[in-house]
Write an enzyme that holds these catalytic residues in place. Structure first.
Site, PDB file in Angstrom:
ATOM      1  N   PRO A   1       0.818  -1.225   0.000  1.00 13.04           N
ATOM      2  CA  PRO A   1       0.000   0.000   0.000  1.00 13.04           C
ATOM      3  C   PRO A   1       0.851   1.273   0.000  1.00 13.04           C
ATOM      4  O   PRO A   1       0.461   2.280  -0.589  1.00 13.04           O
ATOM      5  CB  PRO A   1      -0.825  -0.097   1.285  1.00 13.04           C
ATOM      6  CG  PRO A   1      -0.806  -1.537   1.664  1.00 13.04           C
ATOM      7  CD  PRO A   1       0.482  -2.081   1.144  1.00 13.04           C
ATOM      8  N   CYS A   2       2.013   1.209   0.642  1.00  9.44           N
ATOM      9  CA  CYS A   2       2.922   2.367   0.640  1.00  9.44           C
ATOM     10  C   CYS A   2       3.365   2.673  -0.782  1.00  9.44           C
ATOM     11  O   CYS A   2       3.352   3.830  -1.219  1.00  9.44           O
ATOM     12  CB  CYS A   2       4.155   2.099   1.503  1.00  9.44           C
ATOM     13  SG  CYS A   2       3.840   1.742   3.237  1.00  9.44           S
ATOM     14  N   ARG A   3       3.775   1.630  -1.483  1.00 13.56           N
ATOM     15  CA  ARG A   3       4.235   1.810  -2.870  1.00 13.56           C
ATOM     16  C   ARG A   3       3.102   2.336  -3.749  1.00 13.56           C
ATOM     17  O   ARG A   3       3.313   3.202  -4.592  1.00 13.56           O
ATOM     18  CB  ARG A   3       4.762   0.490  -3.424  1.00 13.56           C
ATOM     19  CG  ARG A   3       6.038   0.023  -2.770  1.00 13.56           C
ATOM     20  CD  ARG A   3       6.665  -1.140  -3.516  1.00 13.56           C
ATOM     21  NE  ARG A   3       5.779  -2.260  -3.720  1.00 13.56           N
ATOM     22  CZ  ARG A   3       5.736  -3.357  -2.960  1.00 13.56           C
ATOM     23  NH1 ARG A   3       6.529  -3.464  -1.920  1.00 13.56           N
ATOM     24  NH2 ARG A   3       4.905  -4.337  -3.238  1.00 13.56           N
TER      25      ARG A   3
END
Length: 176
Positions: A75-77
């Site tokens: 999700p960060c990416r």
């Protein structure tokens, strides 16, 4: 020696149970100091990939978005392009956006940022001190902090959409 084996085992078991019980009890009895909207943002001082030292105090007087992230986190990416787009949109209006990477090495982080075209400031939290001060439990976590250093909103998990980020930044700038 054989005759003392059982009593020694019972004593070891008792010590383990006492220590374990104490640790569990402390975790339940210790007040939760989780940050929430209205809390003052904890101060930090971290080295950025730009070689400069960044601190919360250096952003005083400006709305600040802090995104805690890691290259290991899907999700960060996935939300990085949305954060970059909002950085491009709002940086001239006075909003500051920084990323704080969670204990990864400089080479991996730089490689990731180049591959995603990320240009907003990224700081390295090598010892996880800032991560602990902000009480992170899940990644990504993003804090929206007003110009007075007070947390206005926290988004835990992700990925955030551009609209989510934009509406919160607009609120920080009083343009909602």
């Amino acid at each position: 020696m054989k005759r003392y084996r059982k009593p020694i085992q019972y004593m070891i078991l008792a010590v383990v149970l006492l220590v374990g019980g104490y640790a569990i009890g402390q975790s339940f009895l210790t007040p939760n100091k989780a940050l929430k909207p209205g809390s003052e943002a904890p101060s930090f001082e971290l080295l950025g990939l730009d070689g400069a030292t960044h601190s919360l105090a250096s952003y005083k007087g400006k709305p600040l978005v802090i995104n805690f992230w890691g290259t290991f986190c899907p999700p960060c990416r996935n939300e990085m392009p949305a954060i970059q787009a909002q950085y491009d949109k709002w940086s001239d209006a006075g909003a500051q956006i920084i990323g704080i990477n969670l204990s990864e090495d400089r080479v991996s982080v730089n490689s990731f940022l180049r591959s995603y075209g990320i240009s907003f400031p990224v700081l390295l939290d090598k010892n996880k001190k800032t991560e602990k001060a902000y009480g992170l439990k899940e990644y990504p976590t993003t804090f929206f902090i007003n110009a007075d250093g007070v947390i206005e909103d926290i988004v835990i998990g992700g990925p955030m959409s551009e609209e989510t980020i934009e509406s919160r930044i607009a609120r920080l700038l009083g343009k909602d």
